[in-house]
Design a protein around this motif. Sequence first.
Motif, PDB file in Angstrom:
ATOM      1  N   SER A 193       0.749  -1.208   0.061  1.00  0.00           N
ATOM      2  CA  SER A 193       0.061  -0.128  -0.031  1.00  0.00           C
ATOM      3  C   SER A 193       1.008   1.287  -0.176  1.00  0.00           C
ATOM      4  O   SER A 193       0.519   2.190  -0.613  1.00  0.00           O
ATOM      5  CB  SER A 193      -0.972   0.025   1.275  1.00  0.00           C
ATOM      6  OG  SER A 193      -1.890  -1.032   1.095  1.00  0.00           O
ATOM      7  N   LEU A 194       1.896   1.298   0.849  1.00  0.00           N
ATOM      8  CA  LEU A 194       2.793   2.381   0.565  1.00  0.00           C
ATOM      9  C   LEU A 194       3.404   2.799  -0.537  1.00  0.00           C
ATOM     10  O   LEU A 194       3.671   3.833  -0.889  1.00  0.00           O
ATOM     11  CB  LEU A 194       3.907   2.017   1.911  1.00  0.00           C
ATOM     12  CG  LEU A 194       5.131   3.296   2.131  1.00  0.00           C
ATOM     13  CD1 LEU A 194       4.248   4.391   2.550  1.00  0.00           C
ATOM     14  CD2 LEU A 194       6.200   2.812   3.118  1.00  0.00           C
ATOM     15  N   GLU A 195       3.780   1.624  -1.400  1.00  0.00           N
ATOM     16  CA  GLU A 195       4.449   1.709  -2.609  1.00  0.00           C
ATOM     17  C   GLU A 195       3.602   2.326  -3.566  1.00  0.00           C
ATOM     18  O   GLU A 195       3.800   3.329  -4.356  1.00  0.00           O
ATOM     19  CB  GLU A 195       4.921   0.660  -3.036  1.00  0.00           C
ATOM     20  CG  GLU A 195       6.359  -0.237  -2.542  1.00  0.00           C
ATOM     21  CD  GLU A 195       6.552  -1.473  -3.096  1.00  0.00           C
ATOM     22  OE1 GLU A 195       7.362  -1.479  -3.864  1.00  0.00           O
ATOM     23  OE2 GLU A 195       5.905  -2.430  -2.663  1.00  0.00           O
ATOM     24  N   ILE A 196       2.291   1.866  -3.570  1.00  0.00           N
ATOM     25  CA  ILE A 196       1.220   2.496  -4.229  1.00  0.00           C
ATOM     26  C   ILE A 196       0.783   3.919  -4.147  1.00  0.00           C
ATOM     27  O   ILE A 196       0.731   4.784  -4.910  1.00  0.00           O
ATOM     28  CB  ILE A 196       0.022   1.807  -4.105  1.00  0.00           C
ATOM     29  CG1 ILE A 196      -0.058   0.295  -4.560  1.00  0.00           C
ATOM     30  CG2 ILE A 196      -1.464   2.314  -4.654  1.00  0.00           C
ATOM     31  CD1 ILE A 196      -1.110  -0.648  -4.463  1.00  0.00           C
ATOM     32  N   VAL A 197       0.760   4.252  -2.705  1.00  0.00           N
ATOM     33  CA  VAL A 197       0.604   5.698  -2.458  1.00  0.00           C
ATOM     34  C   VAL A 197       1.813   6.811  -2.782  1.00  0.00           C
ATOM     35  O   VAL A 197       1.452   7.656  -3.394  1.00  0.00           O
ATOM     36  CB  VAL A 197       0.394   5.860  -1.092  1.00  0.00           C
ATOM     37  CG1 VAL A 197       0.397   7.264  -0.249  1.00  0.00           C
ATOM     38  CG2 VAL A 197      -1.118   5.068  -0.632  1.00  0.00           C
TER      39      VAL A 197
ATOM     40  N   LEU B 136      -6.021   1.173  -5.441  1.00  0.00           N
ATOM     41  CA  LEU B 136      -5.730   2.579  -5.099  1.00  0.00           C
ATOM     42  C   LEU B 136      -6.372   3.070  -3.796  1.00  0.00           C
ATOM     43  O   LEU B 136      -6.080   3.826  -3.047  1.00  0.00           O
ATOM     44  CB  LEU B 136      -6.121   3.339  -6.327  1.00  0.00           C
ATOM     45  CG  LEU B 136      -5.467   4.753  -6.667  1.00  0.00           C
ATOM     46  CD1 LEU B 136      -4.146   4.687  -6.054  1.00  0.00           C
ATOM     47  CD2 LEU B 136      -5.912   5.319  -7.705  1.00  0.00           C
ATOM     48  N   HIS B 137      -7.834   2.775  -3.843  1.00  0.00           N
ATOM     49  CA  HIS B 137      -8.703   3.450  -2.653  1.00  0.00           C
ATOM     50  C   HIS B 137      -8.389   2.864  -1.337  1.00  0.00           C
ATOM     51  O   HIS B 137      -8.185   3.443  -0.441  1.00  0.00           O
ATOM     52  CB  HIS B 137     -10.257   2.894  -2.978  1.00  0.00           C
ATOM     53  CG  HIS B 137     -10.895   3.206  -2.050  1.00  0.00           C
ATOM     54  ND1 HIS B 137     -11.679   4.698  -1.831  1.00  0.00           N
ATOM     55  CD2 HIS B 137     -11.583   2.517  -1.120  1.00  0.00           C
ATOM     56  CE1 HIS B 137     -12.515   4.643  -0.809  1.00  0.00           C
ATOM     57  NE2 HIS B 137     -12.517   3.435  -0.227  1.00  0.00           N
ATOM     58  N   THR B 138      -8.156   1.355  -1.390  1.00  0.00           N
ATOM     59  CA  THR B 138      -7.790   0.828   0.132  1.00  0.00           C
ATOM     60  C   THR B 138      -6.210   1.376   0.525  1.00  0.00           C
ATOM     61  O   THR B 138      -6.227   1.334   1.612  1.00  0.00           O
ATOM     62  CB  THR B 138      -7.687  -0.872  -0.100  1.00  0.00           C
ATOM     63  OG1 THR B 138      -7.031  -1.373  -1.031  1.00  0.00           O
ATOM     64  CG2 THR B 138      -9.242  -1.043  -0.358  1.00  0.00           C
ATOM     65  N   SER B 139      -5.496   1.489  -0.361  1.00  0.00           N
ATOM     66  CA  SER B 139      -4.237   1.689  -0.127  1.00  0.00           C
ATOM     67  C   SER B 139      -4.149   3.219   0.408  1.00  0.00           C
ATOM     68  O   SER B 139      -3.322   3.250   1.519  1.00  0.00           O
ATOM     69  CB  SER B 139      -3.228   1.803  -1.467  1.00  0.00           C
ATOM     70  OG  SER B 139      -3.019   0.414  -2.068  1.00  0.00           O
ATOM     71  N   PHE B 140      -4.797   4.174   0.008  1.00  0.00           N
ATOM     72  CA  PHE B 140      -4.951   5.516   0.425  1.00  0.00           C
ATOM     73  C   PHE B 140      -5.502   5.437   1.789  1.00  0.00           C
ATOM     74  O   PHE B 140      -5.265   6.181   2.915  1.00  0.00           O
ATOM     75  CB  PHE B 140      -5.695   6.315  -0.421  1.00  0.00           C
ATOM     76  CG  PHE B 140      -4.633   7.188  -1.162  1.00  0.00           C
ATOM     77  CD1 PHE B 140      -3.922   8.500  -1.019  1.00  0.00           C
ATOM     78  CD2 PHE B 140      -4.011   6.411  -2.591  1.00  0.00           C
ATOM     79  CE1 PHE B 140      -3.125   9.119  -1.816  1.00  0.00           C
ATOM     80  CE2 PHE B 140      -3.230   7.273  -3.364  1.00  0.00           C
ATOM     81  CZ  PHE B 140      -2.846   8.662  -3.065  1.00  0.00           C
ATOM     82  N   LYS B 141      -6.884   4.608   1.900  1.00  0.00           N
ATOM     83  CA  LYS B 141      -7.306   4.602   3.126  1.00  0.00           C
ATOM     84  C   LYS B 141      -6.468   4.129   4.298  1.00  0.00           C
ATOM     85  O   LYS B 141      -6.268   4.660   5.456  1.00  0.00           O
ATOM     86  CB  LYS B 141      -8.610   3.598   3.231  1.00  0.00           C
ATOM     87  CG  LYS B 141      -9.810   4.173   2.179  1.00  0.00           C
ATOM     88  CD  LYS B 141     -10.418   5.712   3.213  1.00  0.00           C
ATOM     89  CE  LYS B 141     -11.365   4.849   4.086  1.00  0.00           C
ATOM     90  NZ  LYS B 141     -12.156   6.060   4.710  1.00  0.00           N
ATOM     91  N   LYS B 142      -5.639   2.906   4.056  1.00  0.00           N
ATOM     92  CA  LYS B 142      -4.670   2.522   4.733  1.00  0.00           C
ATOM     93  C   LYS B 142      -3.566   3.594   5.316  1.00  0.00           C
ATOM     94  O   LYS B 142      -3.227   3.617   6.494  1.00  0.00           O
ATOM     95  CB  LYS B 142      -4.189   1.222   4.238  1.00  0.00           C
ATOM     96  CG  LYS B 142      -3.173   0.261   5.165  1.00  0.00           C
ATOM     97  CD  LYS B 142      -2.743  -0.873   4.577  1.00  0.00           C
ATOM     98  CE  LYS B 142      -1.733  -1.497   5.661  1.00  0.00           C
ATOM     99  NZ  LYS B 142      -1.335  -3.071   4.904  1.00  0.00           N
ATOM    100  N   ILE B 143      -2.918   4.105   4.227  1.00  0.00           N
ATOM    101  CA  ILE B 143      -1.954   4.853   4.666  1.00  0.00           C
ATOM    102  C   ILE B 143      -2.077   6.517   4.874  1.00  0.00           C
ATOM    103  O   ILE B 143      -1.537   6.931   5.916  1.00  0.00           O
ATOM    104  CB  ILE B 143      -0.972   4.978   3.367  1.00  0.00           C
ATOM    105  CG1 ILE B 143      -0.316   3.433   2.806  1.00  0.00           C
ATOM    106  CG2 ILE B 143       0.342   5.867   3.837  1.00  0.00           C
ATOM    107  CD1 ILE B 143       0.258   2.804   4.008  1.00  0.00           C
TER     108      ILE B 143
ATOM    109  N   ASN C 124      -1.176  -0.010 -13.454  1.00  0.00           N
ATOM    110  CA  ASN C 124      -1.611  -1.215 -13.788  1.00  0.00           C
ATOM    111  C   ASN C 124      -2.336  -1.844 -12.289  1.00  0.00           C
ATOM    112  O   ASN C 124      -1.820  -3.049 -11.957  1.00  0.00           O
ATOM    113  CB  ASN C 124      -0.600  -2.331 -14.201  1.00  0.00           C
ATOM    114  CG  ASN C 124      -0.048  -2.037 -15.663  1.00  0.00           C
ATOM    115  OD1 ASN C 124      -0.817  -1.598 -16.403  1.00  0.00           O
ATOM    116  ND2 ASN C 124       1.131  -2.338 -16.190  1.00  0.00           N
ATOM    117  N   ILE C 125      -2.953  -1.229 -11.814  1.00  0.00           N
ATOM    118  CA  ILE C 125      -3.791  -1.488 -10.520  1.00  0.00           C
ATOM    119  C   ILE C 125      -5.164  -1.437 -10.456  1.00  0.00           C
ATOM    120  O   ILE C 125      -5.647  -0.361 -11.531  1.00  0.00           O
ATOM    121  CB  ILE C 125      -3.081  -0.987  -9.261  1.00  0.00           C
ATOM    122  CG1 ILE C 125      -3.343   0.632  -9.208  1.00  0.00           C
ATOM    123  CG2 ILE C 125      -1.576  -1.161  -8.996  1.00  0.00           C
ATOM    124  CD1 ILE C 125      -2.970   1.484  -7.888  1.00  0.00           C
TER     125      ILE C 125
END
Length: 345
Positions: A240-244, A276-283, A270-271
């Motif tokens: 998630s951190l890498e995506i954010v 994307l949504h859950t990664s931002f919510k998490k980080i 490529n996601i």
Amino acid sequence: MKKKNEKIKHGRVMDKFFNNQINKIFDVQKVEKSLGEKYLINGQKIKDHKKEILNGTLERYCIDEECEIIILKTMGKLKQTLINPKGTYKNIRLLYCFGGEATFLSLTHEGIQRDFYLKKGELLIQRASSEINKYEISGNNFEFITIEFYLDKLISNLLKITGWEKIKQWKEKNLNIFEPGNFYYGKLNMEIEVLMKEIQNITIIRSINKYLNLKAKIFQLLPMILDMQTNLVEIMPVSSLEIVNKTKEIIKRYSISEMPMIKDLCKMMNISRYQLHTSFKKIEGISISDYIQKKKMEHGKFLLSSTDKTILDIANEIGYENPSKFSEAFKKYFGILPNKFRKNI
């Protein structure tokens, strides 16, 4: 002879696993079927969650020793966890969505998590792996078909009609592109989509002719799909951190008024939108939509306090064609209209 018995024993274990899973996650009533298994779903069993109303049907057909299919049709909200059975897996799994949408999560024994999203008309391909511990599924009015091709049996039967070298070449070209355990969004063409629709329409099997028709179409489908799979988009186990961080880097390249849409951000990385949504919510503690809105509002506030630009110019600069829409959004975010904010500076 020993190997044959082992295969039969393994098959019985898989049958037992299937039946145990069904009774643990759904309130079901089994319906007699001469050429397969059918279950009426009258609810679901969810631990520590509010019980959602769910109805539907689940059907299972063992086409032959090389292949079986499972068809799930649900009405309502589906939320379940499936434990992956222990064993050695040598099969290719096709998952095609006929209707609705769902998010999936797979978790390996080492704690590696992969998230993906599936909606109507999309295909996922997976080379099964014993490394996966469980799957979590959450969907709404979800309808899909899973087709399992057992490679050991398929290759064993191919050896009866051709040599090992040809089979080896076929494996390298068609199967080795799939890393065990990983998921891939499959490429489709009109011919495959039409065939999928035909399979959907004949899954009510009441006669041997219907069964043979379904079997023919299933085995027509596999080479068509494999021929299409070049430059696959793999759903990588990215944190998630890498995506954010990657999303923020992309956004920095654009002016506020020209920031890419969420669907474009997903395409660039490529996601899925869900990832994307859950990664931002998490980080970040907020969704990607809220993050973009935050960037726009903070930039608007900066322009109001540091420049003499009009409200109209500021609205246009951060992507609002209508200044009243910008004023409404600004007040909703900061609790004050932009012109009053400027006067109070």
